[in-house]
Design a protein around this motif. Structure first.
Motif, PDB file in Angstrom:
ATOM      1  N   PRO A  15       0.734  -1.281   0.062  1.00 37.10           N
ATOM      2  CA  PRO A  15       0.036   0.188  -0.073  1.00 37.10           C
ATOM      3  C   PRO A  15       0.815   0.980   0.183  1.00 37.10           C
ATOM      4  N   ASN A  16      -0.062   2.650  -0.468  1.00 34.14           N
ATOM      5  CA  ASN A  16       1.135   3.986  -0.026  1.00 34.14           C
ATOM      6  C   ASN A  16       0.289   4.744   0.628  1.00 34.14           C
ATOM      7  N   PRO A  17       0.630   4.812   2.758  1.00 32.56           N
ATOM      8  CA  PRO A  17      -0.168   5.044   3.257  1.00 32.56           C
ATOM      9  C   PRO A  17      -0.176   6.818   2.812  1.00 32.56           C
ATOM     10  N   CYS A  18       0.920   7.361   2.438  1.00 37.02           N
ATOM     11  CA  CYS A  18       0.038   8.779   1.404  1.00 37.02           C
ATOM     12  C   CYS A  18      -0.639   9.291   1.204  1.00 37.02           C
ATOM     13  N   VAL A  19      -1.003   8.286  -0.147  1.00 39.47           N
ATOM     14  CA  VAL A  19      -2.388   8.486  -0.710  1.00 39.47           C
ATOM     15  C   VAL A  19      -2.947   8.468  -0.325  1.00 39.47           C
ATOM     16  N   GLN A  20      -3.047   7.824   0.742  1.00 39.44           N
ATOM     17  CA  GLN A  20      -4.740   7.230   1.659  1.00 39.44           C
ATOM     18  C   GLN A  20      -4.848   8.501   2.607  1.00 39.44           C
ATOM     19  N   CYS A  21      -3.811   8.850   2.778  1.00 38.87           N
ATOM     20  CA  CYS A  21      -3.969  10.047   4.377  1.00 38.87           C
ATOM     21  C   CYS A  21      -4.340  11.428   3.953  1.00 38.87           C
ATOM     22  N   ASN A  22      -4.258  12.162   2.571  1.00 35.62           N
ATOM     23  CA  ASN A  22      -3.904  12.798   2.149  1.00 35.62           C
ATOM     24  C   ASN A  22      -5.727  13.323   1.498  1.00 35.62           C
ATOM     25  N   ALA A  23      -6.148  11.574   0.685  1.00 43.10           N
ATOM     26  CA  ALA A  23      -7.068  12.199   0.367  1.00 43.10           C
ATOM     27  C   ALA A  23      -7.906  12.137   1.306  1.00 43.10           C
ATOM     28  N   ILE A  24      -8.287  11.109   2.232  1.00 43.25           N
ATOM     29  CA  ILE A  24      -9.094  11.056   3.291  1.00 43.25           C
ATOM     30  C   ILE A  24      -8.747  12.261   5.013  1.00 43.25           C
ATOM     31  N   LEU A  25      -7.927  12.472   5.101  1.00 39.33           N
ATOM     32  CA  LEU A  25      -7.191  13.003   5.930  1.00 39.33           C
ATOM     33  C   LEU A  25      -6.604  14.593   5.802  1.00 39.33           C
ATOM     34  N   LYS A  26      -5.750  14.684   5.074  1.00 39.84           N
ATOM     35  CA  LYS A  26      -5.489  16.218   4.466  1.00 39.84           C
ATOM     36  C   LYS A  26      -6.146  16.583   4.249  1.00 39.84           C
ATOM     37  N   CYS A  27      -6.708  16.554   3.122  1.00 33.73           N
ATOM     38  CA  CYS A  27      -7.236  17.483   2.372  1.00 33.73           C
ATOM     39  C   CYS A  27      -9.005  16.989   2.603  1.00 33.73           C
ATOM     40  N   GLY A  28      -8.824  16.358   3.705  1.00 33.64           N
ATOM     41  CA  GLY A  28     -10.557  15.332   3.844  1.00 33.64           C
ATOM     42  C   GLY A  28     -10.762  16.026   5.467  1.00 33.64           C
ATOM     43  N   GLY A  74     -12.906  23.933 -18.242  1.00 30.86           N
ATOM     44  CA  GLY A  74     -13.985  24.099 -18.760  1.00 30.86           C
ATOM     45  C   GLY A  74     -15.405  23.446 -18.267  1.00 30.86           C
ATOM     46  N   LYS A  75     -15.057  22.036 -17.524  1.00 29.07           N
ATOM     47  CA  LYS A  75     -16.117  21.074 -16.963  1.00 29.07           C
ATOM     48  C   LYS A  75     -15.531  20.952 -15.389  1.00 29.07           C
ATOM     49  N   ARG A  76     -14.957  19.784 -15.390  1.00 29.19           N
ATOM     50  CA  ARG A  76     -13.921  20.131 -14.050  1.00 29.19           C
ATOM     51  C   ARG A  76     -12.878  20.750 -13.597  1.00 29.19           C
ATOM     52  N   HIS A  77     -12.836  20.068 -12.240  1.00 23.34           N
ATOM     53  CA  HIS A  77     -11.128  21.419 -11.546  1.00 23.34           C
ATOM     54  C   HIS A  77     -10.113  20.085 -11.818  1.00 23.34           C
ATOM     55  N   GLN A 114     -13.502  15.938  -6.935  1.00 23.78           N
ATOM     56  CA  GLN A 114     -14.056  17.168  -7.201  1.00 23.78           C
ATOM     57  C   GLN A 114     -14.092  18.587  -6.288  1.00 23.78           C
ATOM     58  N   ARG A 115     -15.181  17.822  -5.542  1.00 25.65           N
ATOM     59  CA  ARG A 115     -15.417  18.505  -3.957  1.00 25.65           C
ATOM     60  C   ARG A 115     -13.853  18.862  -3.204  1.00 25.65           C
ATOM     61  N   GLN A 116     -13.071  18.081  -3.263  1.00 29.11           N
ATOM     62  CA  GLN A 116     -12.110  18.653  -2.267  1.00 29.11           C
ATOM     63  C   GLN A 116     -11.016  19.545  -3.562  1.00 29.11           C
ATOM     64  N   LEU A 117     -10.626  19.554  -4.501  1.00 30.78           N
ATOM     65  CA  LEU A 117     -10.076  20.307  -5.776  1.00 30.78           C
ATOM     66  C   LEU A 117     -10.809  21.678  -5.637  1.00 30.78           C
ATOM     67  N   ALA A 118     -12.183  21.892  -5.734  1.00 35.13           N
ATOM     68  CA  ALA A 118     -12.531  22.680  -5.755  1.00 35.13           C
ATOM     69  C   ALA A 118     -12.190  23.934  -4.715  1.00 35.13           C
ATOM     70  N   ARG A 119     -12.321  23.317  -3.541  1.00 34.01           N
ATOM     71  CA  ARG A 119     -11.921  24.254  -2.079  1.00 34.01           C
ATOM     72  C   ARG A 119     -10.007  24.332  -2.064  1.00 34.01           C
ATOM     73  N   HIS A 120      -9.131  23.959  -2.947  1.00 30.14           N
ATOM     74  CA  HIS A 120      -8.236  23.444  -2.340  1.00 30.14           C
ATOM     75  C   HIS A 120      -7.380  24.815  -3.404  1.00 30.14           C
ATOM     76  N   LEU A 121      -6.003  24.857  -2.774  1.00 31.23           N
ATOM     77  CA  LEU A 121      -5.249  25.766  -2.916  1.00 31.23           C
ATOM     78  C   LEU A 121      -3.399  25.417  -3.107  1.00 31.23           C
ATOM     79  N   PHE A 122      -2.903  25.563  -4.462  1.00 25.65           N
ATOM     80  CA  PHE A 122      -1.563  24.971  -3.277  1.00 25.65           C
ATOM     81  C   PHE A 122      -1.075  25.808  -4.235  1.00 25.65           C
TER      82      PHE A 122
END
Length: 355
Positions: A98-111, A139-142, A163-171
């Protein structure tokens, strides 16, 4: 704008917060607490998960005070244990990597983290992090894009964002190089004040998180011939070369993990080159679904550049088949396959099969 920013206590999130503050935004720092004494032993290495968590939180709070922004901490241990550690344990015991960083970013850090802040009454328009990535809109999606600094690009770890996460995210750092970030940190006298960057997922022995007693098993070749002994298949990962401990004319690599037989299948370098994979649990970003064959670049591990010349196509059950004529070494079930066109992250999924 009111912006909530995830603060780790490191240089990247600190500079990101500083940049946003200097642009005139109303910034609030927030940090996850993911360690709880008593359940795991941990170790001394600086890491994302370990007893150093309190030190990282204290540094994040001190840096927020230095920058001049409020700071909050939210206890996310139970969720981290459930969604990251439990997944890490179960995947390894199933013979996957597994890749724990992928899990953590999507579910915890950015969710979970911004959601918890919102539930607690923190008012914000956007959530920012110090990740090296960019976002856009087609034009259609973040959309999610690779960072300008290819060596630091972290888009691979972020491909599961919704899409909800990307809509409110800044890098804020996506258009910058690491050296430019460090130069800003030097200018504001915070470079020497921040902790070293965490390179490891866990500060201690990863086998502790898996929690299995030693179980003698065999190293075997592709024909099933026994080449040596090991103390548990879960201690190895596909593509691994070091630590096998079998003297052969050429180096051996882990080719496959057989959880049912507690076997580690090993082979020479040419035996761990694969030309096709199947990925499941797909998250598309650039479009809703893959409808036809498409030529892409592909990454099957976090290190390195995306490999050109791959072709992906939809297969049954919402899965994706990816073929790459030149072959890729060490394609590991459980790892993520992420698909790119140019700098755009199309999406990705979890590798389930390879051949």
């Amino acid at each position: 704008m009111k912006i909530l920013i995830g603060m780790s206590g490191g240089v990247d999130s600190s500079v990101a917060a500083l940049l946003l503050k200097n642009e005139g935004h109303d910034i609030t720092g927030v940090t996850m607490k993911i360690w709880r004494e008593g359940k795991y032993a941990g170790g001394q290495r600086d890491s994302c998960f370990g007893p150093n968590d309190d030190d990282n939180i204290a540094e994040a709070a001190r840096l927020c005070e230095f920058i001049g922004i409020p700071h909050s901490v939210f206890d996310c241990f139970e969720e981290y244990d459930k969604f990251v550690i439990e997944n890490f344990r179960n995947e390894h015991l199933a013979g996957r990597t597994p890749n724990p960083c992928v899990q953590c970013n999507a579910i915890l850090k950015c969710g979970l983290l911004p959601d918890k802040a919102e539930e607690e009454g923190v008012d914000f328009d956007f959530f920012a992090t110090g990740h090296y990535a960019r976002k856009g809109h087609n034009g259609k999606r973040h959309t999610l894009l690779r960072a300008v600094d290819a060596d630091k690009d972290q888009s691979y770890f972020l491909y599961r964002l919704s899409q909800r996460q990307l809509a409110r995210h800044l890098f804020p750092l996506g258009e910058m190089t690491k050296e430019q970030v460090r130069e800003i940190a030097r200018e504001y006298n915070i470079l020497d004040a921040v902790r070293a960057e965490s390179q490891d997922f866990y500060s201690g022995d990863r086998n502790e998180l898996i929690g299995e007693p030693d179980r003698p098993g065999n190293f075997v070749d592709s024909q099933g011939n026994v080449l040596g002994k090991h103390s548990g298949f879960w201690k190895y990962t596909v593509g691994q070369r070091k630590g096998i401990g079998i003297a052969m004319p050429e180096p051996l690599y882990v080719k496959e993990l057989n959880a049912c037989r507690n076997e580690v299948v090993v082979g020479y370098a040419d035996e761990v080159i694969f030309h096709k994979l199947i990925a499941d649990d797909i998250n598309w970003i650039a479009f809703e679904n893959l409808e036809e064959k498409m030529e892409v670049r592909i990454k099957v591990r976090s290190a390195g550049e995306p490999r050109p010349g791959a072709v992906i196509m939809p297969v049954s059950g919402g899965r994706v088949e990816a073929a790459f004529e030149d072959g890729i070494a060490g394609v590991a079930p459980g790892q993520s396959a992420v698909f790119y066109q140019g700098d755009t992250v199309l999406g990705g999924g979890i590798i389930t099969e390879r051949s």
